[in-house]
Each structure stands twice: as C-alpha cells, then as structure tokens.
Design a protein around this motif. Sequence first.
Motif: not given
Length: 466
Positions: A27, A65, A222, A247-248, A251
């Motif tokens: 990330c 990214n 991502c 976030h993850h 994802e």
Amino acid sequence: MKLYNTLTKKVEDFVPYEEGKVKLYTCGPTVYHYAHIGNIRNYIGHDFLDKTLRYLGYNVTRAMNITDVGHLTSDSDSGEDKMEVARKREHKSSMEIAKFYTKAFFDDFKLVNCRVPEIVSPATENIEMYIKMISRLLDNGYAYISGGNVYFDISKVKDYYVLTNHQENELVVGAREGVDEDNNKKNQADFALWFTTSKFEHHELLWDSPWGKGYPGWHIECSGISIKYLGEHLDIHGGGVDNIFPHHTNEIAQSEAYLGHKWCNYWFHNEHLLDQEGKMSKSKGAILTVTTLKEKGYDPLSFRFMCLNSHYRKQLVFSYEALDQAENTLKKLRKKVNSIKNEGDIDKDKFNLYKEKFIAEISDDLNMANALTILYDLLKDDSVNGSTKIALIKSYDEVFSLDLLKEENAVDVDFVNYINNKIEERKESKKNKDYELADQIRNELLEKGVKLIDSKEGTTYEIIKN
Ligand code: AMP
Ligand code: ZN
C-alpha cells in the motif's frame, strides 16, 4: 522462508502460488502531505521483505499505488478527501499537490536506500479498472446503490472479519470515535466503492461512471491496481498495522467477491513508529521527514539502521538520542569494515557457511537484528580472510542496504554543504545582532563534531570527532 501471516496469526512457511515467483503488493502513500519517518519506517520494513525474497532467489514483481484521490480523513467513509484538505490548505490543484508530494516521497524513500517497485501506479490512472470491478460487484449482488453512492454489502460475504480475528465485529462502526453515521448504508460497516457528487459537491476530481459523475473509494484502488498489474493470485500484500482494519479487511472482501476465489495468501504488517506523544501521524502537527533529518546533518541511513535493529512487528519509539546512537554505531561499523584488507583468495567454504547463517536469520520472519549479529561474528572471526569478509559484507548489504563499504572518512559532500550553509546562516544572524541564534548554530555544529574557528579572515572549521 518463514513469515508471520496476519491472516492466520502464525509464523508460516512461505509458499508462493507459482514456484520461484513472488507477486508482492505494498500500500503506497496518500500524497496530500510529506511522508513522516513513521511512514518511511513502514517502507523500510517492506524493503527488507522485498530484498530478502530477492536474496533468496525469488523472481519478485512488486506493485505499489499512490493514493491521489478517495482517501477520506476517516478510514471509514466519513470526513473529507485528504487531497481536498490539502487543496484548500495550499490553494493548488489536487494534481499539483499529488505531483509535489509524490516526488518528495520518493526523494525520502531513496535516501534510505529503498528500492522503487517495478510498478508504481497513481489511483487516478486506473479508474476504468474500478468501474469494471464495481459493475461486476453490483451484477453479482455484492454491492448496492444508495443515495447516489455505491456501497459494498458486507453481509454478503462469509467471513468479512477474517483478518482481524473477528475483534472488530464487536464494534458498531457508527459508534466509533470520529465516525459519523452514514444513513445511506444498510449496515454501518458497509463501505463505499464509488462516491458521487451527492456526497461531496465540491470535489475537484470527478469521472463519469454508470452511476453518475464521481470518484472511487480508497479501498477499491488497492484491489484494482493489484489485480490489474499482478493478476488474480497475489502472494503477499502489506501495509502498516493500521491498514488491517478497515482497509485490508475491505480489500479482501471486494477482491474475492469480484474474483470468485481466494486472492492473497499472506498478509504482512509493519508495526508503527511512535514519538513521545504516541503514533506519528500526518494530520498531527509538524511532520518529521527523512529530509529534515538530513538537513540536521544526519546520515539518512542511520534511520534505516535504527529500524533494522528493531523487529518489524515491534513498535519503535523515535528519539534523537536513539538516532545519535544508531549513527555512531553505523559509523564505527563502516570504519571497521573499511579497515579490512582485501587479501587472500575467497574461501568458498567460509563464504557459504556465513551466507547460510545470514540466510537463516533473514528468512526467520526477517530477523534483521540477528542477521546483524552474524555480521559482527564475521568481523571478529580470525579464521576468515579479508577478501572473503569483504565479499560477504557486500552480499549482506544487498539486503541491509546500509552502504557498509562506503568509506567513513571519505569527504561527504552533503555534510560539507551542510556545514557551509550553517556558517553562512551564522554570519547572517551575527549581522542581524541575533547572537542567540549564532550561538545555537555553533552548538548544533559542535554536537555534530564540528568546531568553528573565528578569525579576522572569517570562519573556518575543524572536524573533531567522527
Ligand atoms: P498514508 O500515507 O497515510 O496512507 O500511510 C502510508 C503507510 O504508512 C500506510 O501503510 C500506513 O499504515 C503507514 N503508517 C502510517 N503511520 C505510521 C507510523 N506512525 N508508523 C509506521 N507506519 C505508519
Ligand atoms: Zn492499500
């Protein structure tokens, strides 16, 4: 190689999808401000991972990214886009801001000898990919449109909280500090895939989409960039520990819903760098950068050395005392290395023995501090000749990246420039009768081992310690 996997909460044997090849995703930074040394600690951790994999002979393809749109001030879809915050602060366009801070980020990244990944992609350059993914998620019933935005429906996935061991499950997102309730969401833990103007009217960057003019959420960036450049099977995905949730977690949910199969096998997370007040953060007061450390006269690699000495899964507290200590130790180490005479033929057995010892430590969940101990053992070992030692140190430095073979006594042009600038600054301050500042500059240089000598002809200096 053994690696701690956040997904299983265990140190595991690392086995890539395809033998000998590794697909690695990191990330990247949100480029609305300078990266502080905490951010850089995270990238140093990833650099050790990247270089260790290469050292072990894997063919690594790594992507990262650059977040230049969509990351809101809260990680859970509330607040304003961080790029908008910067736009108002600096009265420039988002793209000008992104360009400026992306350059500043890579300047610092390179100062600590981090290898730039082969694929670096700004979020704004992959809009088509996000639209493709979101369209499929809507078709498959994993997403819904509400209030003009597109949201991911977390109730549709079996094990949404797999990465956090279900700890976050207990929390009602809407009730968490700093997170406003979003009435468009069916479940407060649902997350935005696409925002339209219905949410932020004055957003500068907008793209056409089947759901109206808008912009992507942070998480889809991502997943999109990773799948677009590294394919449907990812070996390792990493970030800082604060990226685990949401976030993850998001994802994983959206990528697997989109692909229809398991996506990434290993999740790699770096612990934070703290200052005296707690976690370093970009939104909190003055930002301490690697460039600032350099301007203060430090070797940026002393910061890398400081990080190397602490395991990536342990928090590290930054202080100038600790940095001074790291700098002195690194200098002594380089001096020692440079005193080795390049004599004799390379002893293959000794070379292999010490290489194996080094490999055993770096492949034990990146135990860099123990790998450093192997280097100290090597330096002390009288049974190993000079050429073999130098060849091994060169080899270790492919991972450490501390410029160990750089001559410590060689003239450091940056340092000389720094001293001359300070002398100039002191002259100016004396002219302005600011004797306090003049003394401050004298003392600052003295702390760095530089003694100023004033005479009628002007000011010269003497290096009194190394
Ligand atoms: P950002 O630019 O805010 O998106 O952050 C870039 C990366 O730095 C993310 O992967 C974060 O997890 C990580 N990070 C943020 N703060 C810290 C910190 N204090 N120490 C270590 N890593 C951090
Ligand atoms: Zn990310």
